[in-house]
Design a protein around this motif. Sequence first.
Motif, PDB file in Angstrom:
ATOM      1  N   ASN A 100      -6.359   5.076  -0.430  1.00 56.75           N
ATOM      2  CA  ASN A 100      -5.941   5.565  -2.077  1.00 56.75           C
ATOM      3  C   ASN A 100      -6.866   6.798  -2.561  1.00 56.75           C
ATOM      4  N   MET A 160       1.845   4.109   3.350  1.00 53.01           N
ATOM      5  CA  MET A 160       1.535   3.474   4.474  1.00 53.01           C
ATOM      6  C   MET A 160       3.113   3.292   4.916  1.00 53.01           C
ATOM      7  N   GLU A 176       0.777  -5.725   9.634  1.00 56.79           N
ATOM      8  CA  GLU A 176      -0.523  -5.348   9.291  1.00 56.79           C
ATOM      9  C   GLU A 176      -1.026  -7.184   9.980  1.00 56.79           C
ATOM     10  N   ALA A 227      -3.353  -8.549   1.294  1.00 59.60           N
ATOM     11  CA  ALA A 227      -4.387  -8.126   2.580  1.00 59.60           C
ATOM     12  C   ALA A 227      -5.296  -9.336   2.934  1.00 59.60           C
ATOM     13  N   SER A 244       0.974  -1.370  -0.064  1.00 64.55           N
ATOM     14  CA  SER A 244       0.402  -0.033   0.020  1.00 64.55           C
ATOM     15  C   SER A 244       1.247   0.923   0.156  1.00 64.55           C
ATOM     16  N   ILE A 286       3.014  -1.973   6.895  1.00 65.98           N
ATOM     17  CA  ILE A 286       3.094  -2.995   6.168  1.00 65.98           C
ATOM     18  C   ILE A 286       2.698  -4.499   7.622  1.00 65.98           C
ATOM     19  N   ARG A 336      -5.013  -4.557  -7.490  1.00 61.71           N
ATOM     20  CA  ARG A 336      -3.879  -4.116  -6.828  1.00 61.71           C
ATOM     21  C   ARG A 336      -3.048  -5.042  -6.382  1.00 61.71           C
ATOM     22  N   ARG A 370      -8.361   0.701   5.306  1.00 55.82           N
ATOM     23  CA  ARG A 370      -7.131   0.876   5.700  1.00 55.82           C
ATOM     24  C   ARG A 370      -6.459   0.693   4.191  1.00 55.82           C
ATOM     25  N   HIS A 371      -7.179   0.761   2.965  1.00 52.58           N
ATOM     26  CA  HIS A 371      -5.810  -0.233   1.855  1.00 52.58           C
ATOM     27  C   HIS A 371      -6.968   1.196   0.734  1.00 52.58           C
ATOM     28  N   PHE A 378      -1.513  -5.334  -3.619  1.00 45.70           N
ATOM     29  CA  PHE A 378      -1.909  -4.772  -1.981  1.00 45.70           C
ATOM     30  C   PHE A 378      -2.944  -5.029  -1.739  1.00 45.70           C
ATOM     31  N   VAL A 379      -4.533  -5.741  -2.280  1.00 44.35           N
ATOM     32  CA  VAL A 379      -5.751  -5.353  -1.354  1.00 44.35           C
ATOM     33  C   VAL A 379      -5.487  -6.902  -1.434  1.00 44.35           C
ATOM     34  N   ILE A 409     -10.259  -4.107   4.920  1.00 46.80           N
ATOM     35  CA  ILE A 409      -9.540  -3.128   3.895  1.00 46.80           C
ATOM     36  C   ILE A 409      -9.799  -2.350   2.642  1.00 46.80           C
TER      37      ILE A 409
END
Lengths: 529, 378, 307
Positions: free
Chosen positions: B293, A374, A382, B275, A371, A379, B269, B288-289, B271-272, B285
């Motif tokens: 953005n 962050m 988490e 997570a 992300s 990270i 993406r 925080r993500h 990073f999702v 999610i």
Amino acid sequence: MTADHHTPLLSVEALSVHYATDGGETCAVRDVSFRIEPGETVAIVGESGSGKSQSMIAAMGLLPHNGRATGRIAFRGDDLLRLNPQALRTLRGAEISMIFQEPMTSLDPLYRIGEQIMEPILRHRRVGRRAARARALEMLRQVHMPDPERQMRAYPHELSGGQRQRVMIAMALANNPSLLIADEPTTALDVTIQAEIIALIAELQRKNGMGVIFITHDLGLVRHIADRVYVMHRGEVVETGTVGAIFERPQHPYTRALLDAAPRGRKIPVAADAEPLLTARGLRVSFSTGRRRIEVLHGLDLTVRQGETLGIVGESGSGKSTLARAILRLVDAEGEISFEGQRLDGLSPRALRPFRSRIQVVFQDPFGALSPHMTAGQIVTEGLRVHRPAQSARDRDEQAVLALREVGLPPETRHRYIHEFSGGQRQRIAIARALILKPRLLILDEPTSALDRMVQKQVIDLLRDLQQRHGMSYVFVSHDLAAVRAVADRVLVMKDGTLVEEGPVDQVLSAPDAAYTRALIAAAFMDVA
Amino acid sequence: MTEIPVSAPAPVPADTEGQARSFWAKAWQRLRKNSLAMGSLVYLCLMVLACTFGPMLVPNSYDKIFQGYTRVPASLSAYPRPEMIGPAIEAAAGRARLDLVDWAQTGDRVTAHLQSTRGVDPRAARYFDRSDMLENSTLDPTSQTEAVLTARIERHHFLFGTDATGRDLLARTLIAGRISLSIGFLAGLVAMVIGVLYGAISGFAGGRVDQIMMRIVDVLYSLPFIFFVIMLVVFFGRNFLLMFVAVGAVLWLDMARIVRGQTLSLRRREFVAAAEALGVSWFQILFRHIVPNLLGPVIVFMTLLVPNVIILESFLSYLGFGVQEPMSSWGILIAQGARAMPSAIWMLIFPSLFLTSTLFALNFLGDGLRDALDPRDA
Amino acid sequence: MLRYAFWRMMTAVPTLFVVVTLSFFMIRIAPGGPFDQERALDPVIRANLERTYHLDLPLVQQYGIYLKNLLHGDLGPSFTMPEFSVAELLHAGLPVSIRIGGLALLLALILGGAMGVIAALYRDGWADRAVVGFATAGSTIPTFVVAPLFQLVFALGLNWLPVGGWNDGAFHNLIGPVICLMLPQLAVVARLMRSSMIEALHTHHIRTARAMGLSEAAVVGRHALRSALLPVVSYAGPAAAALMTGSVVVETVFSIPGIGRYFVDAALNRDYTVVMGAVVVLAVFTILFNLIVDIAYTLVDPRVRYD
């Protein structure tokens, strides 16, 4: 170099390329000199950012408006940097041609293939459209384009990447140039296609007797086609010599590192009686696009044992990343998945959560997998927030320090934001994020593909080291056979969503059964003539 | 094999400031360097302050009608002008059924001799007070049929002139700015909330839900836009509070599309996915993500949305669908100014100047924010 | 292609239906009616009027009647101007609006396109700055500010042009409205063209064309311009629909008898049928121009295929 009277085909003397940016001028190429004789093939090797392409783009007069080149680039004695644009245009595409890395976007999508090949012919030769068409067709035949008559009328989007690169070559060579500059012409292509394109360039070089400058990041690639090699690092030429000399007696540490960059060594094999950790049976994945459903994974079985590394190889589109995501239950799949004897398929996200800490993942793109906004510490920790919600902030912080240290990053990096890290460092953070939960199985989805060769090796060394220390199992998904050979116990070869071949890594890579695997290996290790 | 020096991990980037800077801190730093955007920000703040507190500070109320001063031009010096006093006294005398014999001015005071065959009632002084040019009038009868009027000249400043009914244009422009700006920001906010929620849900849910939700947006798009707003305004009545709901309810469509597109691409993406693989719940999610953005594009689009809302509001007011007199908005003032042309140019110039300068400032600020939040060229 | 066009027409029918339905019920739910004037009408006359126009029937039934008439191409009579039918009003106003709007769009596309290309070719130069500045001003200053100011300067101040009026579309009468209608569009087109041209000039295939030694004219004209046109083409469709169905501001300021003014007056007076007529025309134009744009798109871009 002796002061004899012959002029080289192209000689670059004390070339520097500068870019004007918001933060002042940056130097992309510094005081670089090299030359190429008629009919010679010269390779310029270096990693991304080494300035290897910039010098050639400067020679072609194609620098963007904020770029500036100084020095001398003499083509048969004429300084290209001082030539007026009109004179330079008459050379480009006629005497000097260039092909590029991006075959998918290097052709104009709005014009037919034939039209585009004819354009430079009509521009540089005094011929009519009929003769230009005949020449274009002849060129398509020369680059071994299947069904050239029909492809003349095709649009670029109707061709595959490899076919488009053939069209680019046909276009570049249509006027019989005496110098061809090939800027990473195979990097964006699948390995089996790569080999064909390199063979084609070598064949046409022999036929036409032109000079070829081959720009690449992959030293292994040029072994069989280049006469001489220049190695570039951070904008400078650090070593030069014949291919033989470079490969046998590399002088500069950077060259040695490049040659050594292909990961070596083998994993210590697991005990034969190791318990299975993960098994999957009949995995099927399909996506719906509009009204149709397309199946991309057609019933795959796999087993990963304790402490074992299973390599999964295949070209892009083979479904290997989808397989990784199916195991992680990030995409919906049919079939059975068992982990430590418990069924994972059918579990709700909530019921799945305890297993999440034991199966972790590292993705390919270190820029997309973290992300933005962050810090590294946020990270990395988490997962702790999810799985150890009772933990105090201080304990969490301590664990973040440990995890970062384990992947070779200093503890103070945890306060830094993600945009401040390099690609390799980001990948280390992604590994730390997975490690902090002490997983039993780590899914590595092309963890090194987006990294430079040198960094790749470091990351692979790190992964091997971590595996030994923690006794984890890996699923290592990659198109890079050298990397797979270095880390895997067993390997699974995939094509079009099905299994092609499976077995111990040495057996599959040294004595493959399937023809597809053979082609893959031949291309990857460049055993083509 | 010995360790090769180049294979050691590259040094961690040293931070020049000595501390890690977040995305937002860097964006703010980039914005501060952009003098046009910062200037616009200051200008907008001043404009908001002026429109909020200005109407309380200016000498004349926005709805006070000065009958003696209809359409007087903008002027730095005080009214009345000398040549206006005589006719004013005469007119007031006429209303009081008195005849003006003569009058004289000394400083701020005027004295006038009046007469009437029917006798002079001292209470008639109120007729003179009622005129906007005189105050503290006293009428002293000197005989049966004559009287002396003494009065102070009432001084008024009309920096921007007055409108067709004699109201101070400065006060009106400021109060109109209050309406235009607050509708702009509030309706922008309404559009943002609806758009972000709708778009985020659509993009996050994906699949069939997304298809249906976007189909609805498509249909709403094909509705004649202006008609839609006019209908809403007609339906809701000419009510200030409901006006911005109407405007905001229409302009959310673009926001919904943008947010949906962003959410869809964010969802894909890695990073999702990472997570999710960590076991982070969907709710977490999202907050925080995804939301952090989304903030950048939403802020950038807000700066485009607010001027659009202000233009739309002004346009509706211009057509006569806006707030009602004596309340005003820049659009109404411009419409009145256009009608008063060519004799009362100031009625067109001042509100136009306020409106366009605000729109320009919002635009420049928006451009600056876009560059600061989305540094693609850097 | 023909099949595609036909299919598109078919899918337009439901959209049109939704637009008509939503509009019909929205305007009816709104308080007030066409016969609510300052002084109350005689109840008997009012009842008669309402019966004539079926306003006494339940709303759903009125809707049914309206749809049936619409299918026969009958848009009904105007309530507030009983001597005209809606079709007659549209017939009078639409050509005027189309003429002004069409001219404005054409000029905006040609001039704006040229400005955008020049700005992109001489990026960061004075021409670019001028175009960007002009585009910012053009898209920031609303028409209802520009139009009266234009009138003030060119008609009242310099006396070059008439203040307003249609005068059967005489050249002098056209200049003001067309320019005022064109300016914001010109700004959008110039900005769009500039950014898409800059993007096109940075594509890999332009680099290929340069590397093949093609002349700058061929690089820009044949390769960059054609790709850069695509976003402008998709913008032109909705813009054409919006422009040709009348601009309220320009028509009011310059006293031009287009349909934009009818529409606003009708909405204020609750002249249901006229409002609905304008809505139908606007919806049909939108659908039509979007179709034209899609077809034009296939001619420019071979990747887009509708089969």
